[in-house]
Enzyme design. Sequence first.
Site, short mmCIF file in Angstrom:
data_model
loop_
_atom_site.label_atom_id
_atom_site.label_comp_id
_atom_site.label_asym_id
_atom_site.label_seq_id
_atom_site.Cartn_x
_atom_site.Cartn_y
_atom_site.Cartn_z
N SER A 19 10.36 18.70 -2.70
CA SER A 19 10.96 17.96 -3.81
C SER A 19 11.15 16.48 -3.48
CB SER A 19 12.31 18.59 -4.17
OG SER A 19 13.20 18.57 -3.07
N TRP A 20 11.60 16.17 -2.27
CA TRP A 20 11.85 14.79 -1.90
C TRP A 20 10.54 14.03 -1.71
CZ3 TRP A 20 14.49 10.99 -2.86
CH2 TRP A 20 14.90 9.99 -1.97
N LYS A 114 15.13 14.51 7.33
CA LYS A 114 16.49 14.46 7.87
C LYS A 114 16.72 15.66 8.76
CE LYS A 114 18.21 12.06 3.75
NZ LYS A 114 19.19 12.07 2.63
N GLY A 145 19.87 8.23 2.41
CA GLY A 145 20.94 7.86 1.50
C GLY A 145 21.22 8.97 0.52
N ALA A 149 16.51 14.61 -5.10
CA ALA A 149 15.14 14.33 -5.53
C ALA A 149 14.98 14.33 -7.04
CB ALA A 149 14.19 15.34 -4.89
N LYS A 200 25.17 15.16 8.26
CA LYS A 200 25.84 15.46 6.99
C LYS A 200 25.40 16.79 6.42
CE LYS A 200 22.17 14.54 4.20
NZ LYS A 200 21.62 15.32 3.09
N ASP A 253 25.83 9.64 1.56
CA ASP A 253 25.05 10.87 1.64
C ASP A 253 25.95 12.07 1.91
OD1 ASP A 253 22.69 12.22 1.41
OD2 ASP A 253 21.84 11.54 3.30
N THR A 257 26.15 15.43 -0.61
CA THR A 257 25.72 16.77 -0.20
C THR A 257 26.89 17.74 -0.07
OG1 THR A 257 25.69 15.97 2.08
CG2 THR A 257 23.59 16.08 0.95
N ARG A 264 21.08 21.90 -1.25
CA ARG A 264 20.66 23.19 -0.69
C ARG A 264 21.59 23.63 0.43
NH1 ARG A 264 15.83 20.35 -1.40
NH2 ARG A 264 15.62 19.83 0.81
#
Length: 344
Positions: A19-20, A114, A145, A149, A200, A253, A257, A264
Amino acid sequence: MNTWQETSRVRVGVVGGGSWGTALANLLAGKGYLVDWWLFEPDLCRQIEEKHENSIFLPGITLSNNLRPSNDLLHVVGHKDLVLVVVPSHVMRHVMQQIGDRLSTDTILVSASKGIENDTLMTMSSVIQDALIGLDADRILAISGPSFAVEVAKGVPTVVTVAGRDLARAEFVQHLFATPFFRVYTSDDVIGVELGGAVKNVIAIAAGMVDGLGLGLNTRAALITRGLAEIRRLGHAMGANPGTFSGSAGLGDLVLTCTGDLSRNHTVGKKIGQGMSLEQALEDMRMVAEGVKTAKSVYNLSRREKVEMPICHAVYHIIYEGLSPKDAVYQLMTRDLKNELEEG
């Protein structure tokens, strides 16, 4: 190297079709760049060519005609000014080892992945440099950041940071990605930006557990606050700029999240908090929840650096050693009382 005023002639390759990766590839294509785009799955590649949609990882988004999907990795990365790498952290090394011989001598590599590698405890920029022997570290940048997505793909105003040791390259990437809805700041703190983006995800799993247990907003706010303190302590031990963790790649970020339903990692944590096993929580998830693997890396990294990270350790013990989330909360809340600014 091109200056930012010459970005219309930049040759771009994007590696990764999640997705990203899809959102960022489409962002660049939407700015007019012809983007060669590597996808692992042949069926997905054909579907995108036919329907201009990634129905598996980013459904409902019409993709630009400037995207050129391909299963030929070496073609996608060859003769490019910039290669954007957006693959799961656990396959980063393998992918980099495949492309090393095809990169031009002045290609800029930008990691949007990440995570922290389990075996080496390296961040993604270090994995890239280690896998591509002889590559100048100034050519490796990281972008991170608060950026779901699907919201980026829909043009929702978003702010990210691109970090690189060489300011000129960072500014080049900044202008390459910037749009009226996608604002990019620069930084020279690569390790800080990468640690913020990786750790994170572990804190987000913990936040999801809090929500799954039904513990309320007080608990979630406390967890985010103390989670940020853990990220900052690890960053300090590894030479990061503490100011980074107050910015988009740190606090921004982390908040996203830990609170967003699209996360996710938060989703996995919430299911575990509701009583599911890790296997059950991951069962229907096609996309990677990076925090699951990163929890192990952070646990070992914090022990190596002698940094107290009780929340991250609790997540590790829950995921890998069967600790009950309720017991973990009790253990965290009954630790020795301290001054807030003390370590731990």
